[in-house]
Design an enzyme around this catalytic site. Structure first.
Site, PDB file in Angstrom:
ATOM      1  N   THR A 181       0.865  -1.183   0.000  1.00  0.00           N
ATOM      2  CA  THR A 181       0.000   0.000   0.000  1.00  0.00           C
ATOM      3  C   THR A 181       0.898   1.227   0.000  1.00  0.00           C
ATOM      4  O   THR A 181       2.004   1.196   0.532  1.00  0.00           O
ATOM      5  CB  THR A 181      -0.878   0.067   1.258  1.00  0.00           C
ATOM      6  OG1 THR A 181      -0.012   0.206   2.381  1.00  0.00           O
ATOM      7  CG2 THR A 181      -1.728  -1.159   1.426  1.00  0.00           C
ATOM      8  N   GLU A 326      -5.883  -3.935  -0.428  1.00  0.00           N
ATOM      9  CA  GLU A 326      -6.247  -5.151   0.309  1.00  0.00           C
ATOM     10  C   GLU A 326      -7.423  -5.895  -0.321  1.00  0.00           C
ATOM     11  O   GLU A 326      -7.738  -7.007   0.075  1.00  0.00           O
ATOM     12  CB  GLU A 326      -6.648  -4.767   1.754  1.00  0.00           C
ATOM     13  CG  GLU A 326      -5.535  -4.200   2.620  1.00  0.00           C
ATOM     14  CD  GLU A 326      -5.294  -2.703   2.414  1.00  0.00           C
ATOM     15  OE1 GLU A 326      -5.661  -2.170   1.343  1.00  0.00           O
ATOM     16  OE2 GLU A 326      -4.729  -2.057   3.312  1.00  0.00           O
ATOM     17  N   LYS A 434     -14.074  16.059  13.059  1.00  0.00           N
ATOM     18  CA  LYS A 434     -14.937  15.869  14.223  1.00  0.00           C
ATOM     19  C   LYS A 434     -15.184  17.210  14.879  1.00  0.00           C
ATOM     20  O   LYS A 434     -14.333  17.735  15.558  1.00  0.00           O
ATOM     21  CB  LYS A 434     -14.292  14.883  15.199  1.00  0.00           C
ATOM     22  CG  LYS A 434     -14.233  13.485  14.605  1.00  0.00           C
ATOM     23  CD  LYS A 434     -13.057  12.677  15.116  1.00  0.00           C
ATOM     24  CE  LYS A 434     -12.753  11.543  14.163  1.00  0.00           C
ATOM     25  NZ  LYS A 434     -11.470  11.660  13.477  1.00  0.00           N
ATOM     26  N   TRP A 439     -19.693  14.345  13.215  1.00  0.00           N
ATOM     27  CA  TRP A 439     -18.767  14.138  12.110  1.00  0.00           C
ATOM     28  C   TRP A 439     -19.137  14.981  10.905  1.00  0.00           C
ATOM     29  O   TRP A 439     -20.308  15.069  10.539  1.00  0.00           O
ATOM     30  CB  TRP A 439     -18.794  12.659  11.679  1.00  0.00           C
ATOM     31  CG  TRP A 439     -18.108  11.748  12.641  1.00  0.00           C
ATOM     32  CD1 TRP A 439     -17.342  12.104  13.709  1.00  0.00           C
ATOM     33  CD2 TRP A 439     -18.143  10.318  12.624  1.00  0.00           C
ATOM     34  NE1 TRP A 439     -16.890  10.985  14.360  1.00  0.00           N
ATOM     35  CE2 TRP A 439     -17.366   9.879  13.710  1.00  0.00           C
ATOM     36  CE3 TRP A 439     -18.734   9.370  11.798  1.00  0.00           C
ATOM     37  CZ2 TRP A 439     -17.168   8.532  13.999  1.00  0.00           C
ATOM     38  CZ3 TRP A 439     -18.551   8.031  12.071  1.00  0.00           C
ATOM     39  CH2 TRP A 439     -17.768   7.612  13.167  1.00  0.00           C
TER      40      TRP A 439
HETATM   41  P1  ADP Z   1      -3.683   3.588  -0.034  1.00  0.00           P
HETATM   42  O1  ADP Z   1      -4.449   2.881   1.054  1.00  0.00           O
HETATM   43  O2  ADP Z   1      -2.250   3.424   0.047  1.00  0.00           O
HETATM   44  O3  ADP Z   1      -4.173   4.999  -0.304  1.00  0.00           O
HETATM   45  P2  ADP Z   1      -5.256   2.276  -1.970  1.00  0.00           P
HETATM   46  O4  ADP Z   1      -5.161   2.627  -3.381  1.00  0.00           O
HETATM   47  O5  ADP Z   1      -5.381   0.887  -1.575  1.00  0.00           O
HETATM   48  O6  ADP Z   1      -4.001   2.845  -1.365  1.00  0.00           O
HETATM   49  O7  ADP Z   1      -6.427   3.163  -1.371  1.00  0.00           O
HETATM   50  C1  ADP Z   1      -7.597   2.640  -0.851  1.00  0.00           C
HETATM   51  C2  ADP Z   1      -8.430   3.732  -0.286  1.00  0.00           C
HETATM   52  O8  ADP Z   1      -8.798   4.681  -1.275  1.00  0.00           O
HETATM   53  C3  ADP Z   1      -9.736   3.259   0.283  1.00  0.00           C
HETATM   54  O9  ADP Z   1      -9.578   2.752   1.572  1.00  0.00           O
HETATM   55  C4  ADP Z   1     -10.582   4.524   0.241  1.00  0.00           C
HETATM   56  O10 ADP Z   1     -10.321   5.351   1.352  1.00  0.00           O
HETATM   57  C5  ADP Z   1     -10.073   5.228  -0.980  1.00  0.00           C
HETATM   58  N1  ADP Z   1     -10.964   5.007  -2.130  1.00  0.00           N
HETATM   59  C6  ADP Z   1     -10.855   4.093  -3.098  1.00  0.00           C
HETATM   60  N2  ADP Z   1     -11.834   4.222  -4.002  1.00  0.00           N
HETATM   61  C7  ADP Z   1     -12.611   5.253  -3.600  1.00  0.00           C
HETATM   62  C8  ADP Z   1     -13.774   5.896  -4.114  1.00  0.00           C
HETATM   63  N3  ADP Z   1     -14.356   5.523  -5.227  1.00  0.00           N
HETATM   64  N4  ADP Z   1     -14.281   6.929  -3.404  1.00  0.00           N
HETATM   65  C9  ADP Z   1     -13.708   7.336  -2.263  1.00  0.00           C
HETATM   66  N5  ADP Z   1     -12.610   6.786  -1.736  1.00  0.00           N
HETATM   67  C10 ADP Z   1     -12.058   5.758  -2.386  1.00  0.00           C
END
Ligand code: ADP
Length: 537
Positions: A181, A326, A434, A439
Site C-alpha cells: 500500500t 487489500e 470531528k 462528524w
Molecule cells: P492507499 O491505502 O495506500 O491509499 P489504496 O489505493 O489501496 O491505497 O487506497 C484505498 C483507499 O482509497 C480506500 O480505503 C478509500 O479510502 C479510498 N478510495 C478508493 N476508491 C474510492 C472511491 N471511489 N471513493 C472514495 N474513496 C475511495
C-alpha cells in the site's frame, strides 16, 4: 463438481489459443509498438525461461519497477505462471520506502525501466537480497549504471527457449503477486494475492454489472501497473482476449485523448485526477471520444460535477468504483438498478456519485457505534469486507491486527448505506472532521466545491479548534480563467444552501495545486500542515 485449481496459467494460454491475432498496443520510450497475443505468449515463455536460468524458483519474489507497457505485461504472466511471485513496486515512492519494500519482500530479481534506474541506484547498497537487475530498454545497448549484475531484457529473451513449459502443479492458494500500500504514514504494508484470488477477481471484472470487460473491448488501464495490478485489468483483459492499450511512461492528458481517439479505446480506468486532466484537454481541443463505453474511476471519490460533465456534456458513460490494495481492488461499483433508470437526472447523478453496491462474491457489514448501521443513507459506520479476493493479513507485518480481525477486513473507511444498498464513502477514518462531537465529511464538502464552475480542485481538512475540537478548512485551486476573480465569499455562499450551518468551512485558502500522494490522491497530511501554517500566520 471437479476441484480444478483456479490458477493464472489458464489466462495467457487462452489468449494464445483463442485470440492469437488480437493485439496488445504498447507505448514505450521509442513510440507505439503492436504485438499479437501469439507473440506476447511466446515472449512470456521466453521471459520465464530467462528467469529460471537466473535462478528463480517456486515462491521467489521478482520485483518490477515499470510503467504500463508490453514487457511489464509479460512479467505479469511469466512470473506467477512459473509459480514465482510478481511484486509490482510503486516507482513514485521515496528511495527509502522502495529499499524497505524490496528488502521486506526479499526480491531476488528486479525488472526495471531504464528511466527508473537512477531511482533504483539511490537504493543500491541498501538492497540485501537482489541477485540480478534486468533492464527493460528499447535500445540495443544497456544504459550506464552502478547496479550489478545487469541484464538486457530483449537479449535475454532472444537467447531463451520459446517452448518453455509452465509448471502444471500450481496450487490455487499459492502466492501469485504482491503489492504494498502506498502508506501515508509508516512503512508500506504488503499484501499477497493468490492465483485463486486473481482468477475470481478477474471474473468479477467481466460481469456485465461489474467492469463488464469482454473480448470486444479495447481496454486502456491508465491506472499504473504498479498500483494494485492496474486494478486487475491486465489479467482480465488477457484472459478474455480484449485488445489492451498500455499508455507507457510520462503520458499527458493530450496523449491519452490521442490514444482513445486513434485506437478506439472502449474502456479505460484511472483515478479522478487523471479524468479531471482529460476533461481539461477535451475542453481545449476537438477530440472524438465516441468509442468510449465506460470510464472506470476509483481510488478516491469522483466529484459529482465531473461525472455530470463526462456523461451529459461528452456522452461518455462513467463508472464509479471503490476498492483498496487489500481488496484486489474491486469491491463496490455504482451501476444503477433497472428501475432506477426512471429517476430524474439529478437523483440518478446522486446515486451514480456514490461508490455503489457490493460486487457479487463478496460480503460486507458496516459497523457503527452501536453495532451494524441502519440502511437509511445517514447513519455512519466502518466498512468491513470479506471474500475470496480480500486479503486476510499483511505480509509479515504486525499491523495486521489493526485491520484484520473477526474474519473481516476493517477498511478504515467510514460509510453510509441507503435503502437500496448503495454505499457512500463518507471519509477515511483519519480524514473525518470531528466538530463538536459530530462528524463532518470532507469528501461531501470537496464534491460540492468541485461542482462550482470556477473550481478545478478542492480539498477539505480539519484544523484544531479550542471550542469545537476540529473545524473544516477548504483548499481550492481555481480554473485559470477564474483566478483573481472568484472570491471566498462566493464559494461559501454557494455551499450554504447545501449544508447545515456548522458544516460550512471556517475559511478557504486558494492554492496553485493540491499536494498529491504517489497515486494521485489528495495528500491530506501535507495539506493539514500547510493549512496550520496559514492559520497561525
Ligand atoms: P492507499 O491505502 O495506500 O491509499 P489504496 O489505493 O489501496 O491505497 O487506497 C484505498 C483507499 O482509497 C480506500 O480505503 C478509500 O479510502 C479510498 N478510495 C478508493 N476508491 C474510492 C472511491 N471511489 N471513493 C472514495 N474513496 C475511495
Amino acid at each position: 463438481m471437479m476441484q480444478t485449481p483456479l490458477t493464472m496459467t489458464q489466462m495467457m494460454k487462452r489468449a494464445e489459443l483463442y485470440f492469437p491475432k488480437k493485439q496488445v498496443i504498447s507505448r514505450t520510450a521509442s513510440g507505439i509498438h503492436r504485438f499479437t497475443y501469439k507473440q506476447i505468449a511466446e515472449r512470456t515463455k521466453r521471459l520465464a525461461d530467462s528467469l529460471t536460468k537466473l535462478g528463480i524458483e517456486k515462491g521467489d519474489k521478482v520485483g518490477t519497477l515499470a510503467w504500463n507497457h508490453h514487457r511489464h505485461l509479460e512479467a505479469y504472466f511469466a512470473i506467477p505462471c512459473m509459480n514465482a511471485v510478481l511484486h509490482t513496486i510503486n516507482i513514485r515512492l521515496s528511495p527509502q520506502h522502495i529499499s524497505y519494500i524490496i528488502n521486506h519482500a526479499e526480491d531476488k530479481v528486479l525488472l526495471v525501466d531504464p528511466d527508473i534506474l537512477p531511482l533504483l541506484e539511490k537504493c543500491g547498497s541498501e538492497l540485501k537480497t537482489v541477485k540480478a537487475f534486468i533492464v527493460m530498454t528499447d535500445d540495443n545497448e544497456l544504459p550506464e549504471t552502478t547496479l550489478s549484475p545487469v541484464y538486457h531484457y530483449e537479449k535475454l529473451l532472444t537467447e531463451a527457449n520459446p517452448n518453455y513449459h509452465f509448471p502444471e502443479n500450481i496450487n490455487e492458494n499459492d502466492p501469485a503477486g504482491m503489492c504494498y500500500t502506498s502508506a501515508t504514514t509508516g512503512n508500506p504494508k504488503g499484501v499477497i494475492y493468490t492465483h485463486r484470488g486473481i482468477v475470481l477477481h478477474s471474473l468479477a471484472l467481466g460481469l456485465a454489472d461489474g467492469g463488464g470487460i469482454s473480448e470486444r473491448d479495447i481496454a486502456m488501464p491508465v491506472v499504473p501497473m504498479f498500483h494494485v495490478n492496474a486494478w486487475g485489468i491486465p489479467f482480465a483483459g488477457v484472459w478474455f482476449g480484449s485488445t489492451l492499450v498500455l499508455p507507457g511512461p510520462y503520458f499527458t492528458p493530450k496523449l491519452l485523448a490521442e490514444l482513445i481517439e486513434t485506437e478506439k479505446v472502449t474502456i479505460t480506468a484511472g483515478v479522478p485526477t487523471i479524468w479531471l486532466g482529460l476533461l481539461k484537454e477535451l475542453e481545449s481541443g476537438s477530440w472524438d471520444m465516441g468509442s468510449l463505453r465506460a470510464v472506470l474511476c476509483g481510488g478516491s471519490a469522483a466529484p459529482k460535477g465531473m461525472i455530470k460533465t463526462f456523461e451529459q456534456k461528452y456522452n461518455i458513460p462513467f463508472k464509479h468504483a471503490y476498492g483498496m490494495t487489500e481488496t484486489s481492488p474491486l469491491a463496490l461499483i455504482s451501476t444503477l438498478k433497472s428501475y432506477q433508470e426512471e429517476l430524474d437526472p439529478e437523483e440518478k447523478l446522486e446515486l451514480r456519485s456514490k461508490q455503489g453496491t457490493l460486487v457479487p462474491g463478496l460480503e460486507m457489514k458496516i459497523v457503527g457505534k452501536d453495532g451494524e448501521v441502519a440502511w437509511d443513507g445517514k447513519e455512519m459506520g466502518e466498512l468491513c469486507l470479506r471474500g475470496p479476493w480480500i486479503a486476510s493479513k499483511y505480509y509479515k507485518d504486525e499491523r495486521t491486527l489493526d485491520a484484520f480481525h473477526d474474519g473481516w477486513l476493517h477498511t478504515g473507511d467510514v460509510v453510509s448505506i441507503d435503502e437500496e444498498g448503495f454505499v457512500k464513502i463518507v471519509d477515511r477514518t483519519k480524514d473525518l472532521i470531528k466538530s463538536g462531537g459530530e462528524w463532518i465529511s470532507s469528501v461531501d464538502l470537496e464534491n460540492a466545491l468541485m461542482a462550482h464552475e470556477a473550481v478545478f480542485e478542492a480539498a477539505v481538512v480539519a484544523v484544531p479548534h479550542d471550542q469545537w475540537q476540529e473545524r473544516p478548512f477548504a483548499c481550492v485551486v481555481l480554473k485559470e480563467t477564474f483566478k483573481g476573480k472568484t472570491t471566498k465569499g462566493e464559494l461559501l455562499d454557494f455551499l450554504k444552501p447545501q449544508f447545515a450551518k456548522w458544516w460550512i468551512p471556517d475559511d478557504i485558502l486558494f492554492l496553485e495545486e493540491i499536494p498529491k500522494t504517489s497515486v494521485g490522491k489528495f495528500l491530506k497530511r501535507t495539506l493539514r500542515e500547510q493549512v496550520q501554517k496559514e492559520v497561525h500566520k
